[in-house]
Write a protein that holds these residues in place. Sequence first.
Motif, PDB file in Angstrom:
ATOM      1  N   ARG A 153       6.264  22.465  -3.235  1.00 21.71           N
ATOM      2  CA  ARG A 153       5.768  22.214  -4.611  1.00 21.71           C
ATOM      3  C   ARG A 153       4.381  22.806  -4.823  1.00 21.71           C
ATOM      4  N   ARG A 154       3.553  22.720  -3.766  1.00 18.44           N
ATOM      5  CA  ARG A 154       2.173  23.207  -3.917  1.00 18.44           C
ATOM      6  C   ARG A 154       2.140  24.734  -4.076  1.00 18.44           C
ATOM      7  N   LEU A 155       3.106  25.453  -3.447  1.00 20.51           N
ATOM      8  CA  LEU A 155       3.162  26.921  -3.613  1.00 20.51           C
ATOM      9  C   LEU A 155       3.375  27.255  -5.077  1.00 20.51           C
TER      10      LEU A 155
ATOM     11  N   SER B  83       3.754   8.168   3.199  1.00 15.00           N
ATOM     12  CA  SER B  83       4.447   9.317   2.609  1.00 15.00           C
ATOM     13  C   SER B  83       5.678   9.695   3.431  1.00 15.00           C
ATOM     14  N   GLU B  84       6.779   9.936   2.738  1.00 11.47           N
ATOM     15  CA  GLU B  84       8.018  10.350   3.403  1.00 11.47           C
ATOM     16  C   GLU B  84       7.884  11.761   3.971  1.00 11.47           C
ATOM     17  N   GLU B  85       6.875  12.519   3.476  1.00  8.87           N
ATOM     18  CA  GLU B  85       6.724  13.898   3.946  1.00  8.87           C
ATOM     19  C   GLU B  85       5.944  13.979   5.255  1.00  8.87           C
TER      20      GLU B  85
ATOM     21  N   VAL C 126      -7.369  18.177  -0.751  1.00  9.33           N
ATOM     22  CA  VAL C 126      -8.269  17.064  -0.464  1.00  9.33           C
ATOM     23  C   VAL C 126      -8.736  16.526  -1.808  1.00  9.33           C
ATOM     24  N   CYS C 127      -8.673  15.214  -2.008  1.00 13.47           N
ATOM     25  CA  CYS C 127      -9.042  14.697  -3.332  1.00 13.47           C
ATOM     26  C   CYS C 127     -10.531  14.912  -3.631  1.00 13.47           C
ATOM     27  N   ILE C 128     -11.367  14.961  -2.575  1.00 14.89           N
ATOM     28  CA  ILE C 128     -12.802  15.206  -2.807  1.00 14.89           C
ATOM     29  C   ILE C 128     -13.172  16.661  -2.524  1.00 14.89           C
TER      30      ILE C 128
ATOM     31  N   THR D  77      -3.155   5.593  -3.158  1.00 17.18           N
ATOM     32  CA  THR D  77      -3.859   6.879  -3.177  1.00 17.18           C
ATOM     33  C   THR D  77      -2.856   7.937  -3.597  1.00 17.18           C
ATOM     34  N   GLY D  78      -3.207   8.727  -4.604  1.00 13.75           N
ATOM     35  CA  GLY D  78      -2.293   9.775  -5.059  1.00 13.75           C
ATOM     36  C   GLY D  78      -2.732  10.328  -6.395  1.00 13.75           C
ATOM     37  N   SER D  79      -1.771  10.753  -7.191  1.00 16.65           N
ATOM     38  CA  SER D  79      -2.120  11.447  -8.433  1.00 16.65           C
ATOM     39  C   SER D  79      -2.427  10.459  -9.567  1.00 16.65           C
TER      40      SER D  79
ATOM     41  N   PRO E  71      -1.291  10.392 -12.789  1.00 17.51           N
ATOM     42  CA  PRO E  71      -0.142   9.841 -13.531  1.00 17.51           C
ATOM     43  C   PRO E  71       0.559   8.709 -12.771  1.00 17.51           C
ATOM     44  N   VAL E  72       0.756   8.890 -11.466  1.00 14.98           N
ATOM     45  CA  VAL E  72       1.423   7.831 -10.689  1.00 14.98           C
ATOM     46  C   VAL E  72       0.504   6.601 -10.607  1.00 14.98           C
ATOM     47  N   GLY E  73      -0.791   6.829 -10.463  1.00 15.24           N
ATOM     48  CA  GLY E  73      -1.748   5.709 -10.424  1.00 15.24           C
ATOM     49  C   GLY E  73      -1.686   4.888 -11.702  1.00 15.24           C
ATOM     50  N   LYS E  74      -1.592   5.573 -12.837  1.00 16.79           N
ATOM     51  CA  LYS E  74      -1.530   4.840 -14.120  1.00 16.79           C
ATOM     52  C   LYS E  74      -0.243   4.023 -14.203  1.00 16.79           C
ATOM     53  N   HIS E  75       0.842   4.611 -13.738  1.00  9.91           N
ATOM     54  CA  HIS E  75       2.136   3.914 -13.751  1.00  9.91           C
ATOM     55  C   HIS E  75       2.064   2.654 -12.872  1.00  9.91           C
ATOM     56  N   LEU E  76       1.507   2.817 -11.673  1.00  9.01           N
ATOM     57  CA  LEU E  76       1.444   1.667 -10.753  1.00  9.01           C
ATOM     58  C   LEU E  76       0.446   0.616 -11.254  1.00  9.01           C
TER      59      LEU E  76
ATOM     60  N   ALA F 280       0.841  -1.202   0.000  1.00  2.78           N
ATOM     61  CA  ALA F 280       0.000   0.000   0.000  1.00  2.78           C
ATOM     62  C   ALA F 280       0.875   1.250   0.000  1.00  2.78           C
ATOM     63  N   PHE F 281       0.413   2.255  -0.724  1.00  8.35           N
ATOM     64  CA  PHE F 281       1.174   3.508  -0.889  1.00  8.35           C
ATOM     65  C   PHE F 281       0.243   4.674  -0.587  1.00  8.35           C
ATOM     66  N   THR F 282       0.652   5.525   0.369  1.00 10.56           N
ATOM     67  CA  THR F 282      -0.250   6.610   0.772  1.00 10.56           C
ATOM     68  C   THR F 282       0.439   7.975   0.640  1.00 10.56           C
ATOM     69  N   PRO F 283      -0.366   9.027   0.374  1.00 11.66           N
ATOM     70  CA  PRO F 283       0.197  10.360   0.135  1.00 11.66           C
ATOM     71  C   PRO F 283       0.250  11.215   1.406  1.00 11.66           C
ATOM     72  N   TRP F 284       0.489  12.505   1.207  1.00 12.62           N
ATOM     73  CA  TRP F 284       0.836  13.401   2.318  1.00 12.62           C
ATOM     74  C   TRP F 284      -0.331  14.261   2.813  1.00 12.62           C
ATOM     75  N   ASN F 285      -1.491  14.191   2.156  1.00  8.19           N
ATOM     76  CA  ASN F 285      -2.556  15.140   2.549  1.00  8.19           C
ATOM     77  C   ASN F 285      -3.394  14.658   3.735  1.00  8.19           C
ATOM     78  N   PHE F 286      -3.554  13.331   3.867  1.00  7.05           N
ATOM     79  CA  PHE F 286      -4.276  12.779   5.024  1.00  7.05           C
ATOM     80  C   PHE F 286      -3.408  11.679   5.651  1.00  7.05           C
TER      81      PHE F 286
HETATM   82  P1  NAD Z   1       3.177  13.078  -7.217  1.00 11.48           P
HETATM   83  O1  NAD Z   1       2.359  12.711  -8.383  1.00 11.48           O
HETATM   84  O2  NAD Z   1       4.659  13.127  -7.376  1.00 11.48           O
HETATM   85  O3  NAD Z   1       2.933  12.072  -5.991  1.00 11.48           O
HETATM   86  C1  NAD Z   1       1.653  11.742  -5.495  1.00 11.48           C
HETATM   87  C2  NAD Z   1       1.873  10.662  -4.412  1.00 11.48           C
HETATM   88  O4  NAD Z   1       2.356   9.478  -5.025  1.00 11.48           O
HETATM   89  C3  NAD Z   1       2.930  11.016  -3.373  1.00 11.48           C
HETATM   90  O5  NAD Z   1       2.488  10.554  -2.122  1.00 11.48           O
HETATM   91  C4  NAD Z   1       4.169  10.275  -3.812  1.00 11.48           C
HETATM   92  O6  NAD Z   1       4.986   9.902  -2.716  1.00 11.48           O
HETATM   93  C5  NAD Z   1       3.591   9.050  -4.443  1.00 11.48           C
HETATM   94  N1  NAD Z   1       4.394   8.505  -5.525  1.00 11.48           N
HETATM   95  C6  NAD Z   1       4.969   9.188  -6.536  1.00 11.48           C
HETATM   96  N2  NAD Z   1       5.582   8.347  -7.401  1.00 11.48           N
HETATM   97  C7  NAD Z   1       5.385   7.094  -6.908  1.00 11.48           C
HETATM   98  C8  NAD Z   1       5.748   5.801  -7.350  1.00 11.48           C
HETATM   99  N3  NAD Z   1       6.418   5.619  -8.503  1.00 11.48           N
HETATM  100  N4  NAD Z   1       5.400   4.738  -6.590  1.00 11.48           N
HETATM  101  C9  NAD Z   1       4.706   4.903  -5.454  1.00 11.48           C
HETATM  102  N5  NAD Z   1       4.309   6.100  -4.992  1.00 11.48           N
HETATM  103  C10 NAD Z   1       4.636   7.185  -5.710  1.00 11.48           C
HETATM  104  O7  NAD Z   1       2.664  14.462  -6.749  1.00 11.48           O
HETATM  105  P2  NAD Z   1       2.790  15.322  -5.424  1.00 11.48           P
HETATM  106  O8  NAD Z   1       3.544  16.564  -5.750  1.00 11.48           O
HETATM  107  O9  NAD Z   1       3.213  14.563  -4.231  1.00 11.48           O
HETATM  108  O10 NAD Z   1       1.262  15.701  -5.282  1.00 11.48           O
HETATM  109  C11 NAD Z   1       0.673  16.477  -6.303  1.00 11.48           C
HETATM  110  C12 NAD Z   1      -0.539  15.869  -6.876  1.00 11.48           C
HETATM  111  O11 NAD Z   1      -0.832  14.582  -6.408  1.00 11.48           O
HETATM  112  C13 NAD Z   1      -1.738  16.712  -6.485  1.00 11.48           C
HETATM  113  O12 NAD Z   1      -1.918  17.729  -7.413  1.00 11.48           O
HETATM  114  C14 NAD Z   1      -2.854  15.741  -6.496  1.00 11.48           C
HETATM  115  O13 NAD Z   1      -3.399  15.684  -7.785  1.00 11.48           O
HETATM  116  C15 NAD Z   1      -2.234  14.419  -6.246  1.00 11.48           C
HETATM  117  N6  NAD Z   1      -2.522  13.895  -4.913  1.00 11.48           N
HETATM  118  C16 NAD Z   1      -3.682  13.251  -4.766  1.00 11.48           C
HETATM  119  C17 NAD Z   1      -4.006  12.749  -3.527  1.00 11.48           C
HETATM  120  C18 NAD Z   1      -5.301  12.025  -3.296  1.00 11.48           C
HETATM  121  O14 NAD Z   1      -5.754  11.974  -2.167  1.00 11.48           O
HETATM  122  N7  NAD Z   1      -5.892  11.414  -4.318  1.00 11.48           N
HETATM  123  C19 NAD Z   1      -3.136  12.931  -2.454  1.00 11.48           C
HETATM  124  C20 NAD Z   1      -1.935  13.600  -2.657  1.00 11.48           C
HETATM  125  C21 NAD Z   1      -1.630  14.073  -3.908  1.00 11.48           C
END
Ligand code: NAD
Length: 475
Positions: free
Chosen positions: A329-331, A176-178, A282-284, A226-228, A230-235, A146-152
């Motif tokens: 990055r968000r700034l 998330s490392e952040e 927040v994604c929603i 959970t995340g962006s 482009p990364v979702g498509k890659h994974l 499982a891979f989780t992002p930095w917003n929640f």
């Molecule tokens: P990003 O696309 O670089 O990363 C998004 C998340 O994916 C991060 O937590 C990152 O650690 C992780 N990630 C990146 N590459 C990965 C990989 N190859 N394998 C596994 N995990 C990986 O973008 P970012 O700058 O961290 O965030 C910006 C965008 O990400 C936002 O604009 C938003 O669209 C999206 N985001 C969405 C959510 C959500 O809840 N759906 C949460 C955080 C960020």
Amino acid sequence: MYTELGLFIGGKWSNGAGRKAEAVVNPANEKTLAELPHASKADLDEALEAAKKGFEVWRKTDSWARGRVMAKAADIIRERAEHIAKILTQEQGKPFAEAKIEVGAAADVIQWMAEEGKRAYGRVIPSRLPGTRTFTTQEPVGIVAAFTPWNFPAITPARKIAGALGAGCSLILKASEEVPGTAVELAKAFADAGLPEGVLNLVFGVPAEVSEHLLSKPEIRKISFTGSIPVGKHLAKLAAGGMKRATMELGGHSPVIVFDDVDPEKTADFAAAGKFRNAGQVCISPTRFFVQENSYKKFAERFTEKAKSLKLGDGLDKDTKMGPLANARRLDAMANIVADCQSRGAKVRTGGSRHGNQGYFFEPTVVTDIQDDSKLMTQEPFGPVAPIIPFKTFDEVVARANSLEFGLAAYAFTTSTKTANAISDALQSGMVGVNTFTISMAETPFGGIKESGYGHEGSVEGLEAYTNKKFVAQA
Ligand code: NAD
């Protein structure tokens, strides 16, 4: 006041052979909170071995016993809510009150799955073969990555841990490392609740390296991300290479449709509170405000007043209403989105710039007179920038709301039941809130359609996401 960071592998805390690879920064003051160790490939392999052993133990543990450990972990998280929320605010930036609500929601989903694990029912199918019984059962899918992002930092890991553990799976979580401290606290709660070694493993590293390494392993049978997009498509591609099950919770750009039959000012108050929660990260998050023409002026004025009145500051200060963005990055992303609107003639009614020069604060921003093809209208802003757009008819607004590739959440405000039914039917979205922004609860399914992803977390669906269905014909 922060927490000691580490990797949690096979029930033991380690510092990844002593390599402190990354600074964790407080976004409110840009000061380093701690150094985070990264897992080496050997550490990841160790986590996989631990998860294999953990899976053998956990899958054979009956669902009531599993539920007891999970419910205890949920109780521990609630007891430590203040402590965990302080860590969360320091590393992520959101106001302490929001952090505390999030920690409570994390405990809720763990408790829900502790119960729901007992109800992983199969079904008996009337057999047409004489003397034969036909039925289905549900089994845990196996080891999960499982891979989780930095917003929640609390609820997103908790959803994945809870679904996996409730179903009898073991898990390697790369949080998330952040914002690692909150995930460390969740792991501590499970360890203190008596979770067997290896069932939950927590690692950090370079995201792409960790995901590539783990997803190349045949023992990993499921990925949850959970995340962006482009990364979702890659994974998703990496998962497809090993035909692994996948849940993808990706981005959104939620339309909010305000019809003329509601009070525009009350709705604007509500909408601004929804929009600027967690500084819009927040994604929603409600992000495209379509307001019917007779209400547009009043709504836009009131929403702008609300945005102007928000007190920005360190999330640990009592009167802070909006914290900093979670990272630098968000700034840049916000500045870029605002500049694009302005270059196309949009009007920035308030905000539009960085706030101060220490901490990643960005002013709550309201934009009107905006083109439909501007970045703010077509790309997920993921920050405190709100466009307000007038519309005339139901059909017109539905077409504009559905015009993007996103399909995570959508909202509508109306006092007419007929309109409420029609709009929730018409919106292309995994989740629809009518007269509410509360669409995320432990007991309700959370997930998107179109490019916002597939699969669900929470609720019955969130447990099934971690099970395989097995059909048995028994003669
Ligand atoms: P990003 O696309 O670089 O990363 C998004 C998340 O994916 C991060 O937590 C990152 O650690 C992780 N990630 C990146 N590459 C990965 C990989 N190859 N394998 C596994 N995990 C990986 O973008 P970012 O700058 O961290 O965030 C910006 C965008 O990400 C936002 O604009 C938003 O669209 C999206 N985001 C969405 C959510 C959500 O809840 N759906 C949460 C955080 C960020």
